[in-house]
Write a protein that holds these residues in place. Structure first.
Motif, PDB file in Angstrom:
ATOM      1  N   GLU A   2       0.628  -0.916   0.079  1.00  0.00           N
ATOM      2  CA  GLU A   2      -0.104  -0.220   0.108  1.00  0.00           C
ATOM      3  C   GLU A   2       0.715   1.765  -0.316  1.00  0.00           C
ATOM      4  N   ILE A   3       0.851   1.911  -1.058  1.00  0.00           N
ATOM      5  CA  ILE A   3       1.835   3.194  -1.044  1.00  0.00           C
ATOM      6  C   ILE A   3       0.366   4.845  -0.738  1.00  0.00           C
ATOM      7  N   GLU A   4       1.036   5.890   0.094  1.00  0.00           N
ATOM      8  CA  GLU A   4       0.263   6.614   0.819  1.00  0.00           C
ATOM      9  C   GLU A   4      -0.076   7.606  -0.830  1.00  0.00           C
ATOM     10  N   ASN A   5      -0.404   8.446  -0.569  1.00  0.00           N
ATOM     11  CA  ASN A   5      -1.062   8.780  -1.488  1.00  0.00           C
ATOM     12  C   ASN A   5      -0.366   9.725  -1.927  1.00  0.00           C
ATOM     13  N   TRP A   6       0.484  10.430  -1.261  1.00  0.00           N
ATOM     14  CA  TRP A   6       1.664  12.289  -1.306  1.00  0.00           C
ATOM     15  C   TRP A   6       2.732  11.566  -2.058  1.00  0.00           C
ATOM     16  N   PHE A   7       2.784  10.334  -1.677  1.00  0.00           N
ATOM     17  CA  PHE A   7       3.970   9.608  -2.840  1.00  0.00           C
ATOM     18  C   PHE A   7       3.614   9.367  -4.383  1.00  0.00           C
ATOM     19  N   THR A  20      11.579   7.019  -8.528  1.00  0.00           N
ATOM     20  CA  THR A  20      10.570   5.709  -8.713  1.00  0.00           C
ATOM     21  C   THR A  20      10.254   4.561  -7.955  1.00  0.00           C
ATOM     22  N   ILE A  21       9.403   4.117  -8.306  1.00  0.00           N
ATOM     23  CA  ILE A  21       8.493   3.796  -7.305  1.00  0.00           C
ATOM     24  C   ILE A  21       9.880   2.490  -6.063  1.00  0.00           C
ATOM     25  N   LYS A  22      10.734   2.089  -7.208  1.00  0.00           N
ATOM     26  CA  LYS A  22      11.655   1.192  -6.090  1.00  0.00           C
ATOM     27  C   LYS A  22      12.533   2.373  -5.003  1.00  0.00           C
ATOM     28  N   ASP A  23      12.220   3.247  -5.189  1.00  0.00           N
ATOM     29  CA  ASP A  23      13.226   4.157  -4.025  1.00  0.00           C
ATOM     30  C   ASP A  23      12.139   4.726  -2.965  1.00  0.00           C
ATOM     31  N   TYR A  24      10.631   4.379  -2.666  1.00  0.00           N
ATOM     32  CA  TYR A  24       9.604   4.344  -2.086  1.00  0.00           C
ATOM     33  C   TYR A  24      10.028   4.046  -0.605  1.00  0.00           C
ATOM     34  N   ASN A  25      11.070   2.629  -0.206  1.00  0.00           N
ATOM     35  CA  ASN A  25      10.743   2.994   1.293  1.00  0.00           C
ATOM     36  C   ASN A  25      11.360   4.020   1.396  1.00  0.00           C
ATOM     37  N   TRP A  26      13.472   4.241   1.122  1.00  0.00           N
ATOM     38  CA  TRP A  26      13.660   5.121   1.613  1.00  0.00           C
ATOM     39  C   TRP A  26      13.181   6.781   1.696  1.00  0.00           C
ATOM     40  N   ALA A  27      12.606   7.146   0.386  1.00  0.00           N
ATOM     41  CA  ALA A  27      11.938   8.232   0.577  1.00  0.00           C
ATOM     42  C   ALA A  27      11.529   8.054   1.513  1.00  0.00           C
ATOM     43  N   LYS A  28      10.238   7.240   1.738  1.00  0.00           N
ATOM     44  CA  LYS A  28       9.656   7.321   3.015  1.00  0.00           C
ATOM     45  C   LYS A  28      10.203   7.971   4.444  1.00  0.00           C
ATOM     46  N   LYS A  29      11.104   6.642   4.430  1.00  0.00           N
ATOM     47  CA  LYS A  29      11.537   7.147   5.515  1.00  0.00           C
ATOM     48  C   LYS A  29      12.569   8.389   5.821  1.00  0.00           C
ATOM     49  N   TYR A  30      12.728   9.344   4.508  1.00  0.00           N
ATOM     50  CA  TYR A  30      13.318  10.050   5.040  1.00  0.00           C
ATOM     51  C   TYR A  30      12.282  11.156   5.156  1.00  0.00           C
ATOM     52  N   VAL A  31      10.776  11.679   3.670  1.00  0.00           N
ATOM     53  CA  VAL A  31      10.216  12.334   4.724  1.00  0.00           C
ATOM     54  C   VAL A  31       9.526  12.132   5.493  1.00  0.00           C
ATOM     55  N   MET A  32       9.768  11.604   5.975  1.00  0.00           N
ATOM     56  CA  MET A  32       9.108  11.674   7.645  1.00  0.00           C
ATOM     57  C   MET A  32      10.056  11.757   8.527  1.00  0.00           C
ATOM     58  N   ASP A  33      10.905  12.085   8.255  1.00  0.00           N
ATOM     59  CA  ASP A  33      11.812  12.067   9.448  1.00  0.00           C
ATOM     60  C   ASP A  33      11.777  13.835  10.079  1.00  0.00           C
ATOM     61  N   LYS A  34      11.360  14.230  11.139  1.00  0.00           N
ATOM     62  CA  LYS A  34      11.465  15.075  11.417  1.00  0.00           C
ATOM     63  C   LYS A  34      12.671  15.779  11.385  1.00  0.00           C
ATOM     64  N   GLU A  35      13.400  15.420  12.130  1.00  0.00           N
ATOM     65  CA  GLU A  35      14.954  15.600  11.943  1.00  0.00           C
ATOM     66  C   GLU A  35      16.026  16.240  10.825  1.00  0.00           C
ATOM     67  N   LYS A  36      15.919  15.157   9.688  1.00  0.00           N
ATOM     68  CA  LYS A  36      15.566  15.215   8.533  1.00  0.00           C
ATOM     69  C   LYS A  36      14.933  16.482   7.687  1.00  0.00           C
ATOM     70  N   SER A  93       4.696  17.494  -0.836  1.00  0.00           N
ATOM     71  CA  SER A  93       3.801  16.864  -1.213  1.00  0.00           C
ATOM     72  C   SER A  93       2.755  15.981   0.491  1.00  0.00           C
ATOM     73  N   TYR A  94       4.180  15.215   0.883  1.00  0.00           N
ATOM     74  CA  TYR A  94       3.525  14.171   2.184  1.00  0.00           C
ATOM     75  C   TYR A  94       3.249  15.999   3.683  1.00  0.00           C
ATOM     76  N   TYR A  95       3.590  17.749   3.165  1.00  0.00           N
ATOM     77  CA  TYR A  95       3.736  18.180   4.510  1.00  0.00           C
ATOM     78  C   TYR A  95       2.169  19.165   4.059  1.00  0.00           C
ATOM     79  N   ASN A  96       2.467  18.411   2.513  1.00  0.00           N
ATOM     80  CA  ASN A  96       0.682  18.970   2.298  1.00  0.00           C
ATOM     81  C   ASN A  96      -0.839  18.448   2.857  1.00  0.00           C
ATOM     82  N   THR A  97       0.374  17.302   2.907  1.00  0.00           N
ATOM     83  CA  THR A  97      -1.236  16.170   3.558  1.00  0.00           C
ATOM     84  C   THR A  97      -1.659  16.598   4.950  1.00  0.00           C
TER      85      THR A  97
END
Length: 505
Positions: A2-7, A20-36, A93-97
């Protein structure tokens, strides 16, 4: 998975290779990390100016063109669009959600909740899966007018001047903080805020020229249908980026080393980039106080208020007309509320009343109050004269011009193709410009596990312009009591076949 709508993956070329879709896991982890995100360094936006031409008849001229048509003036309108890099776009996109959730939680408790309609998911009715679009939003004020046809009504339609370009940063920050229920912006939000207000950008054409009109393109590998490689290739014009599968101007490290001198800093105190995934939501967040004040006043006189982004419509009895116009202008220009501007030429005033036993709508001059019975209410692409709702003729004109242009292009491609009989390819033309491509439907794709089975996707065949026309006709039939909008398309099929015959010979 299941992929979030913001991705949402972007296909436009930028600095750095696409995600690409192959980058989903690291991109999600990075985008949702407040410190990053607190420390994230946003790349410059890439600027593109999109020109929209409007054709207007020049009534002062008597000469005609070779085709014996009235001479037309080309009125060009420029829109400045800014594109974020692929990872920056995902952050926006993530912060838009997050902002959408916060805004909806905030406004759902307010009495003006139903008056703000743009960029929101508003169900057609309670419990419905489908949401309203501009057709339903336009229908609401028209219905209000029809239900109050025993009164003398005034309709004020106003357009905020250069809306996104003039949003005050102090007001934006204050409202952003308010909907998050914070005393100040959290650090990660503040970094996103800075990226949108302290705008740094590059002209795409300059970056293209700096690499001697070459781009990184995607190419398939021989004997492999899935694997591909990236290589730099020469492209004659930026117009051909999509055709040549251009994916990037350069790598990030390459840009930092060679192209920082191309970065332009606006150092502006107003304005946010139009085109980012978060800009639309911020527009609604920004207007919270304005919506509250105007709605309260309009509601007190039993009127109607709706705002669709920078377009607003107010319906009231004629005795309140001047008072409402004054309130709109005073509050939109207030430095503490919006600090924006509505020019008199962008304000249209209409009246609806019974004239000779017929309920009619017509425009009036705001100053002299002189009526113009030839002009009727126009809002969100529709016109309404008190009797019928129709699609504005400019929408059909744009469709016809697009159809003519596509037929010419198809004829040119067939002429210079390797196809021996030089026939044009008709299937795409039928799909784009005829009723045969108007049906909207969910797309099914073969299952990876069992090729004999087809599974639902989240993709749709959205149809064409006729799909929109048919939906508008169905929605507005309740007001029109007949298929008035559908009748506007009676020449479509004839014109389509005329062009098909002309370019097939």
């Amino acid at each position: 998975m299941e992929i979030e709508n913001w991705f949402k993956l972007k296909k436009y070329p930028h600095i750095g290779l696409p995600i690409t879709i192959k980058d989903y896991n690291w991109a999600k982890k990075y985008v949702m990390d407040k410190e990053k995100i607190k420390k994230h360094s946003f790349l410059p936006l890439i600027h593109k100016c999109i020109s929209q031409r409007k054709f207007r008849p020049d009534k002062t001229r008597t000469d005609k063109t070779k085709t014996k048509k009235r001479f037309r003036i080309k009125d060009k309108k420029d829109r400045n669009i800014f594109f974020a890099s692929h990872i920056d776009s995902l952050i926006f996109s993530y912060y838009n959600t997050l902002l959408v959730d916060a805004y909806e939680a905030y406004i759902s408790k307010k009495e003006y909740n139903n008056s703000v309609v743009a960029y929101r998911k508003i169900p057609l009715f309670e419990g419905a899966e489908n949401n309203k679009c501009n057709i339903e939003f336009a229908k609401e004020p028209f219905e209000f007018i029809k239900k109050n046809n025993d009164k003398k009504l005034s309709v004020i339609v106003a357009d905020v001047t250069s809306f996104f370009d003039n949003l005050d940063h102090k007001i934006l920050k204050k409202q952003w903080t308010k909907i998050l229920s914070e005393k100040t912006l959290p650090s990660e939000h503040y970094n996103v805020f800075k990226a949108l207000t302290k705008i740094k950008y590059i002209e795409g054409e300059q970056l293209f020229n700096s690499y001697h009109r070459t781009m990184i393109v995607e190419r398939g590998l021989p004997n492999s249908s899935k694997k591909s490689i990236y290589k730099r290739k020469e492209i004659s014009k930026s117009h051909y980026f999509k055709e040549k599968k251009a994916v990037a101007y350069c790598e990030k490290d390459e840009f930092i080393k060679n192209n920082l001198n191309l970065v332009i800093s606006k150092n502006n105190k107003v304005g946010i980039p139009q085109g980012s995934p978060i800009s639309a939501t911020l527009a609604n967040v920004y207007m919270i106080d304005f919506d509250k004040i105007v709605y309260k006043k309009v509601d007190s006189i039993k009127g109607y208020y709706q705002r669709y982004s920078d377009d607003l419509i107010i319906i009231c009895e004629q005795e309140y007309e001047d008072e409402i116009i004054k309130i709109i202008r005073e509050n939109i220009s207030s430095k503490n509320i919006a600090n924006l501007e509505i020019q008199p030429k962008k304000t249209s005033v209409y009246r609806f009343e019974n004239i000779e036993n017929t309920f009619k709508g017509f425009e009036i001059d705001e100053i002299t109050k002189i009526p113009n019975f030839n002009k009727t209410l126009e809002y969100l692409g529709f016109s309404y004269d008190g009797q019928k709702v129709l699609i504005k003729t400019s929408g059909f004109s744009k469709f016809y011009r697009s159809m003519i242009k596509s037929f010419k292009k198809s004829a040119s491609l067939s002429k210079y193709s390797k196809n021996p009989d030089k026939r044009i390819f008709k299937s795409k033309l039928f799909k784009r410009f005829s009723y045969k491509g108007s049906k909207r439907k969910l797309i099914y794709r073969p299952s990876k596990d069992d090729k004999t089975k087809y599974l639902k996707t989240k993709e749709y065949n959205w149809g064409n312009y006729l799909s929109y026309v048919y939906k508008a006709n169905c929605t507005m039939r309740e007001i029109n009591n007949e298929d008035s909008i559908k009748k506007q398309t009676r020449k479509f099929w004839k014109n389509f076949n005329h062009l098909m015959k002309k370019h097939s010979t």
